[in-house]
Design a protein around this motif. Structure first.
Motif, PDB file in Angstrom:
ATOM      1  N   ASP B  21       0.810  -1.207   0.000  1.00  0.00           N
ATOM      2  CA  ASP B  21       0.000   0.000   0.000  1.00  0.00           C
ATOM      3  C   ASP B  21       0.848   1.264   0.000  1.00  0.00           C
ATOM      4  N   LEU B  22       2.111   1.130   0.324  1.00  0.00           N
ATOM      5  CA  LEU B  22       2.977   2.306   0.391  1.00  0.00           C
ATOM      6  C   LEU B  22       3.672   2.531  -0.943  1.00  0.00           C
ATOM      7  N   PRO B  23       3.870   3.799  -1.321  1.00  0.00           N
ATOM      8  CA  PRO B  23       4.633   4.067  -2.548  1.00  0.00           C
ATOM      9  C   PRO B  23       6.041   3.470  -2.434  1.00  0.00           C
ATOM     10  N   ASP B  24       6.632   3.146  -3.561  1.00  0.00           N
ATOM     11  CA  ASP B  24       7.948   2.496  -3.582  1.00  0.00           C
ATOM     12  C   ASP B  24       9.003   3.294  -2.818  1.00  0.00           C
ATOM     13  N   ILE B  25       8.908   4.590  -2.958  1.00  0.00           N
ATOM     14  CA  ILE B  25       9.926   5.430  -2.322  1.00  0.00           C
ATOM     15  C   ILE B  25       9.992   5.168  -0.813  1.00  0.00           C
ATOM     16  N   PHE B  26       8.821   4.830  -0.223  1.00  0.00           N
ATOM     17  CA  PHE B  26       8.783   4.542   1.217  1.00  0.00           C
ATOM     18  C   PHE B  26       9.456   3.199   1.503  1.00  0.00           C
ATOM     19  N   THR B  27       9.120   2.191   0.679  1.00  0.00           N
ATOM     20  CA  THR B  27       9.712   0.872   0.872  1.00  0.00           C
ATOM     21  C   THR B  27      11.230   0.977   0.800  1.00  0.00           C
ATOM     22  N   LYS B  28      11.681   1.766  -0.148  1.00  0.00           N
ATOM     23  CA  LYS B  28      13.114   1.934  -0.329  1.00  0.00           C
ATOM     24  C   LYS B  28      13.725   2.656   0.878  1.00  0.00           C
ATOM     25  N   TRP B  29      12.991   3.659   1.365  1.00  0.00           N
ATOM     26  CA  TRP B  29      13.493   4.440   2.503  1.00  0.00           C
ATOM     27  C   TRP B  29      13.656   3.536   3.739  1.00  0.00           C
ATOM     28  N   PHE B  30      12.645   2.708   3.976  1.00  0.00           N
ATOM     29  CA  PHE B  30      12.744   1.762   5.090  1.00  0.00           C
ATOM     30  C   PHE B  30      13.927   0.829   4.886  1.00  0.00           C
ATOM     31  N   ALA B  31      14.044   0.326   3.652  1.00  0.00           N
ATOM     32  CA  ALA B  31      15.103  -0.641   3.355  1.00  0.00           C
ATOM     33  C   ALA B  31      16.481  -0.008   3.513  1.00  0.00           C
ATOM     34  N   ASP B  32      16.636   1.237   3.015  1.00  0.00           N
ATOM     35  CA  ASP B  32      17.915   1.931   3.116  1.00  0.00           C
ATOM     36  C   ASP B  32      18.369   2.059   4.563  1.00  0.00           C
ATOM     37  N   ARG B  33      17.412   2.275   5.428  1.00  0.00           N
ATOM     38  CA  ARG B  33      17.769   2.453   6.828  1.00  0.00           C
ATOM     39  C   ARG B  33      17.800   1.113   7.556  1.00  0.00           C
ATOM     40  N   ARG B  34      17.613   0.046   6.790  1.00  0.00           N
ATOM     41  CA  ARG B  34      17.545  -1.322   7.337  1.00  0.00           C
ATOM     42  C   ARG B  34      16.496  -1.379   8.438  1.00  0.00           C
ATOM     43  N   TRP B  35      15.403  -0.666   8.193  1.00  0.00           N
ATOM     44  CA  TRP B  35      14.259  -0.719   9.088  1.00  0.00           C
ATOM     45  C   TRP B  35      13.193  -1.583   8.459  1.00  0.00           C
ATOM     46  N   SER B  36      12.384  -2.170   9.271  1.00  0.00           N
ATOM     47  CA  SER B  36      11.181  -2.762   8.712  1.00  0.00           C
ATOM     48  C   SER B  36      10.000  -2.149   9.427  1.00  0.00           C
ATOM     49  N   ILE B  37       8.892  -2.222   8.759  1.00  0.00           N
ATOM     50  CA  ILE B  37       7.713  -1.544   9.286  1.00  0.00           C
ATOM     51  C   ILE B  37       7.038  -2.446  10.316  1.00  0.00           C
ATOM     52  N   HIS B  38       6.563  -1.841  11.403  1.00  0.00           N
ATOM     53  CA  HIS B  38       5.835  -2.619  12.409  1.00  0.00           C
ATOM     54  C   HIS B  38       4.502  -3.080  11.830  1.00  0.00           C
ATOM     55  N   PRO B  39       4.011  -4.231  12.299  1.00  0.00           N
ATOM     56  CA  PRO B  39       2.712  -4.705  11.779  1.00  0.00           C
ATOM     57  C   PRO B  39       1.600  -3.673  11.966  1.00  0.00           C
ATOM     58  N   HIS B  40       1.585  -3.000  13.128  1.00  0.00           N
ATOM     59  CA  HIS B  40       0.475  -2.060  13.333  1.00  0.00           C
ATOM     60  C   HIS B  40       0.609  -0.831  12.436  1.00  0.00           C
ATOM     61  N   GLN B  41       1.866  -0.496  12.081  1.00  0.00           N
ATOM     62  CA  GLN B  41       2.051   0.627  11.160  1.00  0.00           C
ATOM     63  C   GLN B  41       1.537   0.247   9.777  1.00  0.00           C
ATOM     64  N   ALA B  42       1.872  -0.990   9.380  1.00  0.00           N
ATOM     65  CA  ALA B  42       1.416  -1.467   8.072  1.00  0.00           C
ATOM     66  C   ALA B  42      -0.107  -1.537   8.033  1.00  0.00           C
ATOM     67  N   GLU B  43      -0.675  -1.957   9.161  1.00  0.00           N
ATOM     68  CA  GLU B  43      -2.129  -2.074   9.190  1.00  0.00           C
ATOM     69  C   GLU B  43      -2.791  -0.700   9.105  1.00  0.00           C
ATOM     70  N   MET B  44      -2.179   0.283   9.733  1.00  0.00           N
ATOM     71  CA  MET B  44      -2.722   1.649   9.646  1.00  0.00           C
ATOM     72  C   MET B  44      -2.728   2.123   8.195  1.00  0.00           C
ATOM     73  N   VAL B  45      -1.656   1.751   7.454  1.00  0.00           N
ATOM     74  CA  VAL B  45      -1.582   2.145   6.048  1.00  0.00           C
ATOM     75  C   VAL B  45      -2.651   1.407   5.246  1.00  0.00           C
ATOM     76  N   ALA B  46      -2.762   0.100   5.526  1.00  0.00           N
ATOM     77  CA  ALA B  46      -3.703  -0.716   4.764  1.00  0.00           C
ATOM     78  C   ALA B  46      -5.142  -0.262   4.991  1.00  0.00           C
ATOM     79  N   ARG B  47      -5.426   0.186   6.210  1.00  0.00           N
ATOM     80  CA  ARG B  47      -6.803   0.557   6.524  1.00  0.00           C
ATOM     81  C   ARG B  47      -6.987   2.078   6.518  1.00  0.00           C
ATOM     82  N   ALA B  48      -6.146   2.754   5.756  1.00  0.00           N
ATOM     83  CA  ALA B  48      -6.152   4.218   5.777  1.00  0.00           C
ATOM     84  C   ALA B  48      -7.489   4.803   5.337  1.00  0.00           C
TER      85      ALA B  48
END
Lengths: 219, 828
Positions: B21-48
């Motif tokens: 659900d997130l634009p690619d630029i966000f996925t890349k930003w998370f990946a660059d920082r070697r972060w992964s998104i929390h499940p509840h954060q992803a769910e907030m995006v999915a149910r936006a």
């Protein structure tokens, strides 16, 4: 009702716990700063809509004192109305109350800074009034000889964190508390007020019972 | 704010689908920082697209990013013009914090997003500019948002509004600020029908209540739960030395608290009251041989002082901060690895939220230590620990939305232009708290705002709002908007005076003390402020002037509104604990104390009311174990002593704690039953309530909110001018001439739940149902003993106050020699 008699400028005066002053020898009752019509004036100027019962309450308390002391003279020491318009706009019921209080006695209005002009109510009008060595004026004069009785300042005294309207008195002057219901107060140690009195001034707190206290130095 | 992401990336998460659900630029930003998104954060995006949703997450759970991710994603394309998201937080500081934190992802992903804050600190120029050209994301407070809604151009400003994020909604939901905010959301929704609502909340006992509070009634509002993380590591401090019998200072624990501070990187030391925080900090400082950097932070300190401490904390310069509730909200203070709670927590939910302040790394347990301040609090702490372990949070369900806030909102709405009463009623009843508000009740409020609502129709000519011939309501005098804006808000300033050092180029403020406390000071008296002892020199232009010349032990500054009562749920747990056969979980000294109580008297239980009578020091004492919390026990003391006075039992005073009230007097109470009869108590309450000081204080607060009084009524701090008359006079006049007036009804409602807390007395009456155990003894009992040492004894007035005044006056007259002046005595 409790009172305290004091000797002032050769006369015996009875300070009433209600905030009025009785002069027994002349059978005169003196009240200051009634500020009738205050809530309406505030509303008229676009302020808060305060409970509009203060004129009734103030007149009720005045009626009580008059009934109790049955004075031959009543002297209102200025700022009887919150402004000239408040006097003109007085409700009929209140007008009737004042007329009935005036019946059978001499009634004197002394001018105040809030209600300088004459009003269309019975009674005499005076800029100031003199009688038997006493002078009654709304605002204490800078230079005065002994025996001046005034109002205007709404003095308030504070002891033990309790604040009450009070009479302030020394050998020269006596200042009355505001008798009106919606009236604030000025601290007794405010220089503009305290400076009018000598070092040995006494405050008489109103309330259930008159309580006498020395006035502290100006703050 | 986002550092918790680092820890989370170690965990395997199956949120890839949601990440789509997130634009690619966000996925890349998370990946660059070697972060992964929390499940509840992803769910907030999915149910936006949900109309409203609430996220419940512990502190450090990346809650704020979860709230903002959908906004950032939606704005990434640069297509949205105008205001997209409003973020509301209860604290100005939080808005500034968020602005800083949002800056990082926006800059690094080069997103075309403008973020601005708007609070009381924002310049007038900036505010005007924002109305003409609003940013994409506006960070603000409930009051600043309400102010924006008073402008006639509000429809244009908010036309493109897409999301509203309410941070720390659990805190807002407990106060009138929250009620006001929800009325504002109802208005925003009518201006921007597509607006979605997001609430971010700490752990609460009843998430669905928060959801109902937030959502447009009757819309559904899904609740998303973040992983609560590992259970906290929480314990009670056990000392060889016994805690004292009473008091809240916990001075006995200072050495151990210092030890713990040394062992940890940064420690937060929470107190229940500002006064206790001051004393503790003072003592801690005296014992601080190694001069560890320790600061103090509470709401009565000057802003400059607080900001200095906050900055030092963020830099990591401080090893410990002694604090009160002012630090409760979720500002990111850096690496706190220990929370110490001094005094029993009184409320389990608040305890859990405080513990959450430690260890912001998401998957490490928070560490906390409870320090009982006295013997009874040992029991209370153990009960609280059990409640935390059982995740049994407490909270009182919130009643209907307060009507004083509604009155203010009608004025806010009127500022914007003429309005239709029925349409406004329909809009406002979409706020959960006001869903049950009848049109009649609404019209009563409208009438009070418009005419004063008095039985005597006095203000026909000077009405505040007038109904036009087309039926719409409008301000009689458009200039009134200025006054309404100045009066806006629901936060009540207690009457405080600034404290400054004398002769310091104007004198920098050290903080504030209550006017009532200042009135008790005379020159030379000393008191504590900001952890320092200062000497009272005098009052100048309503500022308290002090010097550092402290040569006397300090009086303690008293602060209002900080006395929390032990919650109903925690009280019930304490009663259950007391009811046990034995107490292996309690330290020996405390268990023995309780055993002794059981031997010589009885142990209080939840379903009976224990009353002990015993003589002490030549007076008869009665101790009532009501377990209804401090405020209700205080009210009970006032009520019962009044009834005793009427019955000729000559009570002389009482003192209340969270668990009992101790009453003393000249006569013995032969049969306390009738005194505690529910019907009698309720009757006494009705009479007592109308003349009560608490009612007057509540009246002032509510009448100010409702717009019947102007803010700071009676406290125009100008020298040489008369102050306005006291609002007490207004209360007395209204009670006398218009006892059914709406404002008095509102005052009553408010007082019942606030300081008077009669609801808790009702709860006590219901559970004990007239079952009274009256135990008559010949001496003080173990449970009653601590009450003798409590501060805050209340003398029974009767003639008392008048007598005190007379005595003081007589003393002053004598010492000044004025009493010898001639005057005749008073007439009868």
């Amino acid at each position: 009702m409790n009172e305290q008699r004091i000797e002032f400028s050769g006369e015996i005066l009875a300070l009433q716990a209600s905030g009025s002053l009785f002069w027994p020898r002349m059978e005169m009752l003196i009240v200051s700063d009634l500020h009738l019509g205050k809530s309406e004036r505030i509303a008229r100027r676009g302020g808060s809509l305060l409970p509009p019962y203060e004129t009734t309450e103030t007149l009720t308390r005045l009626s009580d004192d008059i009934a109790r002391l049955n004075p031959a003279h009543v002297l209102c020491l200025g700022d009887s109305f919150d402004d000239t318009r408040a006097a003109l706009d007085l409700e009929d019921a209140h007008r009737a109350t004042i007329s009935s209080l005036q019946a059978g006695r001499r009634w004197l209005w002394v001018e105040g800074n809030h209600d300088p002009g004459p009003v269309d109510l019975g009674g005499e009008h005076h800029a100031e009034y003199r009688s038997d060595g006493l002078v009654f004026r709304h605002i204490a004069a800078k230079d005065t000889r002994a025996g001046e009785i005034s109002g205007h300042f709404h003095p308030k005294a504070t002891i033990r964190a309790t604040s009450r309207p009070c009479f302030l008195c020394d050998a020269t002057r006596l200042i009355l508390p505001a008798f009106g219901c919606y009236t604030g107060g000025l601290r007794w140690t405010t220089p503009a007020l305290r400076g009018l009195f000598d070092a040995h001034a006494t405050a008489y707190l109103t309330g259930r019972k008159i309580i006498a206290v020395p006035v502290p130095k100006a703050a | 704010m986002f550092k918790s992401q680092v820890a989370a990336c170690r965990r395997a998460l199956h949120v890839d689908r949601l990440m789509n659900d997130l634009p690619d630029i966000f996925t890349k930003w998370f990946a660059d920082r070697r972060w992964s998104i929390h499940p509840h954060q992803a769910e907030m995006v999915a149910r936006a697209r949900e109309k409203s949703q609430v996220l419940i997450a512990p502190t450090g759970g990346g809650k704020t990013l979860a709230g903002f991710l959908p906004t950032l994603a939606e704005l990434a394309s640069g297509e949205h013009a105008g205001l997209h998201t409003i973020y509301v937080s209860p604290l100005k500081a939080l808005a500034a914090d968020i602005k800083r934190n949002l800056g990082t992802p926006i800059a690094e992903m080069e997103l075309p997003i403008r973020v601005e804050d708007r609070t009381g600190d924002t310049s007038a120029t900036m505010k005007r500019r924002q109305r003409v050209d609003p940013p994409h994301i506006l960070l603000t407070t409930p009051e600043s948002l309400a102010l924006l809604l008073t402008y006639e151009d509000a429809p244009r400003i908010f036309a493109d509004l897409s999301r509203v994020i309410i941070d720390e909604i659990h805190a807002l939901a407990e106060s009138k600020r929250g009620d006001q905010l929800m009325l504002c959301l109802a208005e925003l929704q009518s201006l921007a029908p597509e607006m979605r609502r997001v609430g971010l909340s700490a752990t609460v006992e009843d998430p669905s209540a928060i959801a109902r509070f937030l959502a447009r009634h009757p819309d559904p509002c899904p609740v998303i739960h973040a992983d609560p993380g590992p259970s906290p590591d929480i314990s009670m401090l056990r000392t060889e030395e016994m805690p004292p019998w009473s008091g809240g200072g916990a001075a006995y624990a200072i050495p151990r608290v210092l030890e713990e501070i040394k062992k940890h990187k940064t420690t937060l030391v929470f107190h229940n009251t500002r006064a206790q925080a001051e004393i503790f900090f003072h003592n801690l400082w005296l014992a601080n041989d190694e001069s560890l950097p320790i600061g103090i932070h509470h709401g009565s300190l000057a802003r400059e002082q607080r900001e200095r401490v906050e900055a030092a904390m963020v830099r990591g310069d401080l090893r410990a901060i002694v604090a009160t509730g002012s630090l409760d909200l979720g500002i990111d203070w850096g690496d706190v690895d220990l929370v110490i709670q001094i005094g029993a927590p009184k409320n389990v939910k608040r305890l859990v939220q405080r513990i959450g302040r430690a260890n912001h790394t998401y998957n490490a347990p928070s560490k906390a230590i409870l320090v009982p301040a006295n013997r009874f609090e040992v029991v209370e702490c153990i009960a609280a620990l059990e409640a935390v372990r059982d995740a049994d949070l407490d909270g009182d369900p919130r009643g209907p939305g307060p009507r004083d806030v509604l009155c203010q909102h009608i004025l806010i709405h009127a500022c914007r232009g003429p309005f239709d009463a029925r349409a406004l009623w329909q809009t406002l009843t979409s706020a959960g708290g006001y869903a049950d508000l009848s049109e009649e009740a609404f019209n009563d409020c409208l009438d009070m705002v418009a005419t004063g609502g008095y039985a005597l129709r006095a203000y026909d000519r000077w009405q505040r709002l007038k109904q036009r011939s087309d039926g719409l309501w409008e301000l009689r005098d458009p200039r009134a908007t200025k006054q309404i804006r100045m009066n806006l808000g629901t936060i009540q300033d207690t009457d405080t005076l600034k404290v400054r050092l004398k002769n310091r180029g104007g004198g920098r403020p050290l903080g504030e003390i209550e006017e009532g406390f200042a009135a008790t000071l005379t020159q030379g008296d000393t008191f504590l402020i900001g952890g320092r002892v200062v000497r009272y020199e005098g009052l100048r232009e309503m500022t308290v002037e002090v010097t550092r010349r402290a040569d006397k032990p300090p009086k303690i500054a008293t602060f209002m509104g900080t006395k929390f009562a032990t919650s109903t749920q925690l009280s019930a747990r304490i009663l259950r604990l007391l009811g046990q056969e034995a107490w292996p979980e309690l330290p020996r000294h405390t268990a023995e104390w309780l055993a002794l109580q059981r031997r010589v008297s009885k142990m209080p239980t939840g379903d009976r009311l224990l009353i002990e009578s015993f003589p002490h020091d030549g007076r008869h004492h009665t101790c009532v174990y009501g377990f209804a919390g401090r405020n209700a026990m205080q009210t009970l003391g006032l009520l019962v002593t009044e009834r005793m006075e009427a019955a000729g039992l000559e009570p002389r005073g009482f003192v209340a704690t969270d668990y009992a009230v101790l009453i003393w007097g000249l006569n013995e109470i032969p049969d306390p039953g009738p005194l505690f009869d529910g019907k009698n108590l309720r009757e006494a309450f009705e009479t007592w309530l109308s003349g009560n000081a608490v009612m007057k204080r509540t009246f002032r607060a509510s009448a100010t909110i409702a717009g019947l009084l102007e803010r700071n009524w009676g406290h125009q701090k100008r020298t040489g001018r008369q102050t306005s008359f006291s609002s007490d006079i207004l209360y007395d006049t209204l009670t006398k001439y218009d006892p059914e007036h709406l404002m008095l009804q509102i005052t009553r409602d408010e007082a019942m739940k606030g300081l008077v807390d009669f609801g808790r007395i009702e709860e006590m009456l219901a559970r004990t149902a007239g079952r009274i155990d009256h135990v008559v003894l010949d001496r003080v009992t173990p449970l009653a003993a601590p009450l003798f040492l409590e501060v805050g004894k209340v003398p029974v007035h009767g003639e008392g106050r008048e007598r005190l005044l007379e005595e003081e006056a007589a003393r002053l007259m004598t010492s000044s020699g004025l009493d010898t002046l001639p005057k005749s005595a008073g007439a009868p």
